[in-house]
Design a protein around this motif. Sequence first.
Motif, short mmCIF file in Angstrom:
data_model
loop_
_atom_site.label_atom_id
_atom_site.label_comp_id
_atom_site.label_asym_id
_atom_site.label_seq_id
_atom_site.Cartn_x
_atom_site.Cartn_y
_atom_site.Cartn_z
N ALA A 115 0.85 -1.19 0.00
CA ALA A 115 0.00 0.00 0.00
C ALA A 115 0.88 1.24 0.00
O ALA A 115 1.64 1.47 0.94
N LYS A 116 0.80 2.03 -1.06
CA LYS A 116 1.60 3.25 -1.16
C LYS A 116 0.73 4.45 -0.84
O LYS A 116 -0.30 4.68 -1.48
N PHE A 117 1.14 5.22 0.18
CA PHE A 117 0.38 6.37 0.65
C PHE A 117 0.95 7.68 0.10
O PHE A 117 2.16 7.84 0.00
N THR A 118 0.07 8.60 -0.20
CA THR A 118 0.38 9.98 -0.58
C THR A 118 1.52 10.07 -1.59
O THR A 118 2.51 10.77 -1.38
N ASP A 119 1.37 9.35 -2.67
CA ASP A 119 2.37 9.37 -3.74
C ASP A 119 2.22 10.68 -4.53
O ASP A 119 1.23 10.89 -5.22
N THR A 120 3.20 11.56 -4.39
CA THR A 120 3.16 12.87 -5.03
C THR A 120 4.18 12.94 -6.15
O THR A 120 5.34 12.57 -5.96
N VAL A 121 3.74 13.39 -7.33
CA VAL A 121 4.62 13.43 -8.50
C VAL A 121 4.76 14.87 -8.97
O VAL A 121 3.77 15.58 -9.17
N PHE A 122 6.00 15.31 -9.12
CA PHE A 122 6.33 16.63 -9.65
C PHE A 122 6.97 16.45 -11.03
O PHE A 122 7.89 15.64 -11.17
N PRO A 123 6.52 17.16 -12.04
CA PRO A 123 7.09 17.01 -13.37
C PRO A 123 8.56 17.41 -13.41
O PRO A 123 9.04 18.20 -12.60
N VAL A 124 9.27 16.83 -14.36
CA VAL A 124 10.66 17.20 -14.63
C VAL A 124 10.75 17.59 -16.10
O VAL A 124 10.48 16.76 -16.97
N PRO A 125 11.10 18.84 -16.41
CA PRO A 125 11.43 19.92 -15.47
C PRO A 125 10.20 20.39 -14.71
O PRO A 125 9.07 20.27 -15.18
N ASN A 126 10.44 20.95 -13.53
CA ASN A 126 9.36 21.38 -12.65
C ASN A 126 8.64 22.60 -13.23
O ASN A 126 9.25 23.65 -13.42
N LEU B 259 -3.83 6.83 -1.90
CA LEU B 259 -3.52 5.44 -1.55
C LEU B 259 -3.66 4.55 -2.77
O LEU B 259 -4.66 4.63 -3.49
N LYS B 260 -2.66 3.71 -2.99
CA LYS B 260 -2.74 2.69 -4.03
C LYS B 260 -2.31 1.36 -3.45
O LYS B 260 -1.20 1.22 -2.95
N ILE B 261 -3.21 0.38 -3.49
CA ILE B 261 -2.94 -0.95 -2.99
C ILE B 261 -2.70 -1.88 -4.17
O ILE B 261 -3.58 -2.04 -5.03
N THR B 262 -1.51 -2.45 -4.23
CA THR B 262 -1.15 -3.36 -5.32
C THR B 262 -0.95 -4.76 -4.76
O THR B 262 -0.16 -4.96 -3.84
#
Length: 222
Positions: free
Chosen positions: A177-188, A197-200
Amino acid sequence: MRKSSIAGAVVALTFATAGTALAANPPGTASAGSADFAKASQTFKVAPLAVCDVNPDVAGTVTGSSPAVSRTGLKIGETSSTCTTEVVNPDEFLTRTKSAAKGVAFDLSALAGLSGGNKGPRLKIAEWSVNCDATDKGTSAGWELKGMSGWTGLPQEIPSGYVHDVKASNGTVLAKAKFTDTVFPVPNDGSLSMTLLKITFEPSSGYTGSITVGTVACSPTP
């Protein structure tokens, strides 16, 4: 293990660029989540719930809602979302947006239905919410989880991107279970996206696929 409330936030990003560019994320969007998992010849799917999208050109609120859903081994209570655009300075055409999703009564019992030492916990969340806010300066996101049970070993404070092993009574890892997965683009570019939440499922569970709870994304406003 039962927790009354856990909350967190991602600090706003500063938006700075040498020239106008398209953001890597949409102006604003929110969904209560979805599910796509299977066991043997059975497939269980839940289409994206309570979806909304910000209208960056018109002030107001767009809403989304979904009734409670039930699949074998999974129940999700009523969910809703709001995507709002607000004009903060009409003379300078400045706006801000907020994209948010929330839900109740998440109950994953699939792992508790396994037999023998491979029997897993029943994972519950009484209430949850996630939001993504944007101004012309940047973006920020926040979240909250209430009334959690079955999450043995989960820390009192959940860092961004934390991965929790969901284990059977014999110690076998049945899911991650992955909590609060935050993604920022590159370049920002100042935009961000967050999955609460993602449960795999792991092969040892006999299931394949995943379940997602709460997704938002937003970009700096004009």
